[in-house]
Design a protein around this motif. Structure first.
Motif, mmCIF file in Angstrom:
data_model
loop_
_atom_site.group_PDB
_atom_site.id
_atom_site.type_symbol
_atom_site.label_atom_id
_atom_site.label_comp_id
_atom_site.label_asym_id
_atom_site.label_seq_id
_atom_site.Cartn_x
_atom_site.Cartn_y
_atom_site.Cartn_z
ATOM 1 N N SER A 221 6.985 64.831 11.184
ATOM 2 C CA SER A 221 7.917 65.335 10.178
ATOM 3 C C SER A 221 9.209 65.689 10.896
ATOM 4 C CB SER A 221 7.364 66.581 9.477
ATOM 5 O OG SER A 221 6.147 66.299 8.820
ATOM 6 N N ALA A 222 10.338 65.309 10.317
ATOM 7 C CA ALA A 222 11.634 65.613 10.936
ATOM 8 C C ALA A 222 12.587 66.088 9.856
ATOM 9 C CB ALA A 222 12.198 64.377 11.638
ATOM 10 N N TYR A 223 13.113 67.280 10.033
ATOM 11 C CA TYR A 223 13.950 67.929 9.022
ATOM 12 C C TYR A 223 15.296 68.313 9.619
ATOM 13 C CZ TYR A 223 9.348 68.558 6.893
ATOM 14 O OH TYR A 223 8.085 68.342 6.390
ATOM 15 N N ALA A 224 16.341 68.103 8.846
ATOM 16 C CA ALA A 224 17.658 68.590 9.256
ATOM 17 C C ALA A 224 17.671 70.116 9.207
ATOM 18 C CB ALA A 224 18.738 68.033 8.332
ATOM 19 N N LEU A 225 18.300 70.725 10.184
ATOM 20 C CA LEU A 225 18.429 72.176 10.194
ATOM 21 C C LEU A 225 19.195 72.645 8.965
ATOM 22 C CD1 LEU A 225 18.128 74.905 11.725
ATOM 23 C CD2 LEU A 225 20.383 74.435 12.712
ATOM 24 N N ILE A 226 18.608 73.594 8.253
ATOM 25 C CA ILE A 226 19.270 74.221 7.108
ATOM 26 C C ILE A 226 19.521 75.686 7.475
ATOM 27 C CG2 ILE A 226 19.053 74.902 4.687
ATOM 28 C CD1 ILE A 226 17.300 72.439 4.270
ATOM 29 N N VAL A 227 20.740 76.125 7.313
ATOM 30 C CA VAL A 227 21.095 77.502 7.656
ATOM 31 C C VAL A 227 20.971 78.346 6.397
ATOM 32 C CG1 VAL A 227 22.855 79.019 8.594
ATOM 33 C CG2 VAL A 227 22.657 76.667 9.433
ATOM 34 N N TYR A 244 28.568 75.527 12.727
ATOM 35 C CA TYR A 244 27.684 75.125 11.631
ATOM 36 C C TYR A 244 27.235 73.684 11.847
ATOM 37 C CZ TYR A 244 28.731 79.346 8.995
ATOM 38 O OH TYR A 244 28.828 80.654 8.597
ATOM 39 N N PRO A 245 26.039 73.323 11.322
ATOM 40 C CA PRO A 245 25.571 71.938 11.471
ATOM 41 C C PRO A 245 26.534 70.945 10.824
ATOM 42 C CG PRO A 245 23.789 73.370 10.731
ATOM 43 C CD PRO A 245 25.057 74.169 10.633
ATOM 44 N N SER A 246 26.564 69.755 11.369
ATOM 45 C CA SER A 246 27.427 68.680 10.876
ATOM 46 C C SER A 246 26.605 67.681 10.080
ATOM 47 C CB SER A 246 28.097 67.972 12.057
ATOM 48 O OG SER A 246 28.580 66.696 11.687
ATOM 49 N N ASP A 247 27.046 67.354 8.863
ATOM 50 C CA ASP A 247 26.357 66.350 8.053
ATOM 51 C C ASP A 247 26.368 64.987 8.743
ATOM 52 O OD1 ASP A 247 25.824 68.227 6.111
ATOM 53 O OD2 ASP A 247 27.507 67.647 4.823
ATOM 54 N N ASP A 248 27.470 64.651 9.389
ATOM 55 C CA ASP A 248 27.550 63.358 10.074
ATOM 56 C C ASP A 248 26.558 63.289 11.228
ATOM 57 O OD1 ASP A 248 29.535 62.495 8.369
ATOM 58 O OD2 ASP A 248 31.188 63.022 9.729
#
Length: 407
Positions: A221-227, A244-248
């Motif tokens: 499972s791989a998830y983008a970091l959500i703040v 902050y995390p970058s969407d790109d």
């Protein structure tokens, strides 16, 4: 599973369900979720319903937690009464860190679920675990008790990334725990990754992907970091300590995951989940994503039976106190309307590799589907066969596609 809900309607003190909901038991697959809210420390990104020893305060002890869960299971058996599920297809113990409970307690909970409703002969039984919270001995105990699957929170193979996330385990511990789980006889082993953490480089994530592939697991499972608001990570970003995390960057990481895992024999079956075979897919999560029924045991746990969804009080002490008084720990519930079910069906099924049948969509939704097809967001062959299935580009924009398909 759906996220945080409003207060909703009150839950009857005895937890009783409407006759129509009871009559529907057995029409869908039925699972049990068990929430264990304890953690040794709080990760900086986490906003789950979990508590460290310092946060719990008095009146709650891990040593008696299993007894509270079993009390709710007894209540559930009374509520379903003459309408029990024909069998339990899946059990998922999540948290928190379930393996902070003694392995014998986790075994006892599973034994009582089986005694109460009966586990299917091929039931999938999963526990989550942090890598540092298991040993070869505890894993063998869990496997002997009937646990068939384990999901380990790896998050990253880069020490610097683990430090930003406030993870306690060392970089190599997750893959070592995966090997111990395989040696203990677990049928299926999952490793969780988080990508897009501030300071994570492309090479860091490539190393994490290489590590999970080398670990020989059959699910990733791989998830983008959500703040999330209120977390320590959000506070650090608010103070300017971290970007902050970058969407790109997140999109680049997702493409890297698809490439590396695909080359290693994994196939995506849900936007954030890959497995080496159909048998390796998490059947419990598929139950959520395809509208099944489940009873959630534990503080803050959510349940869904026959179109009724409810959720328990969040704090472990309030949860235990209600059960000690013989009352339901339910805080609120809602009856799902036809519109609610349609919305959730589209939201969840579109994230699956099987997609959803185009006739499920209304006229406006089918127009939007044709537009998504023209934009390269839906697979042409699947569309011609009557299904909306996301392309790789569509997976990157899954939330936007869902919004367009819904009224």
């Amino acid at each position: 599973m759906p996220g945080e809900l409003p207060d909703g309607q009150p839950v009857p003190a005895d937890g009783s369900l409407p006759p129509a909901a009871l009559a529907a038991v057995g029409r869908q697959r039925f699972g049990v979720y068990v929430h264990v809210p304890f953690c040794a420390s709080r990760c900086g990104y986490c906003d789950f319903n979990t508590y460290t020893a310092q946060e719990l305060g008095g009146g709650v002890r891990r040593e008696t937690y299993a007894d509270s869960v079993l009390a709710e299971l007894d209540l559930a058996a009374r509520v379903l009464g003459d309408n029990p599920p024909p069998r339990i297809d899946t059990v998922f113990v999540g948290g928190g860190t379930p393996t902070l409970l003694p392995a014998d307690d986790l075994a006892r909970i599973l034994e009582r679920i089986d005694a109460t409703w009966g586990l299917a002969p091929d039931a999938e039984v999963t526990t989550e675990a942090n890598p540092e919270s298991v040993t070869p001995e505890s894993l063998k105990t869990l496997r002997a008790a009937g646990y068939t699957r384990i999901s380990l929170g790896m998050q990253s193979a880069a020490p610097g990334v683990l430090a930003v996330l406030d993870r306690r385990h060392t970089a190599g511990r997750a893959t070592a725990a995966a090997a111990e789980a395989r040696d203990a006889g677990f049928d299926h082993v999952n490793l969780d990754l988080i990508y897009g953490t501030p300071g994570e480089s492309a090479d860091d994530f490539a190393a994490s992907l290489a590590a999970v592939v080398a670990a020989g697991v059959d699910h990733v499972s791989a998830y983008a970091l959500i703040v999330e608001d209120g977390t320590r990570l959000a506070a650090r970003m608010g103070r300017g300590e971290l970007p902050y995390p970058s969407d790109d960057v997140a999109a680049d990481r997702y493409l890297a995951a698809e490439a590396a895992l695909g080359a290693a024999g994994f196939s995506w079956y849900e936007v954030s989940n890959w497995a080496t075979s159909p048998d390796a897919r998490c059947r419990h999560n598929l139950l959520y994503w395809t509208g099944g029924d489940w009873w959630g045991l534990g503080p803050g746990a959510h349940s869904h039976v026959g179109g009724v969804r409810w959720w328990n009080v969040k704090h472990p002490s309030a949860y235990a106190a209600r059960l000690a008084d013989g009352a339901s720990p339910g805080q609120g519930r809602e009856m799902l309307s036809g519109t609610d079910r349609h919305t959730e069906d589209v939201m969840l099924r579109l994230r699956l590799a099987t997609g959803l049948p185009l006739p499920v969509l209304d006229d406006a939704g089918r127009v939007a589907a044709r537009r998504a097809l023209a934009d390269g967001l839906l697979d042409g062959a699947a569309y011609d066969a009557g299904r909306a299935v996301l392309t790789l580009r569509g997976r990157l924009l899954a939330d936007a596609v869902v919004r367009d398909l819904l009224p």
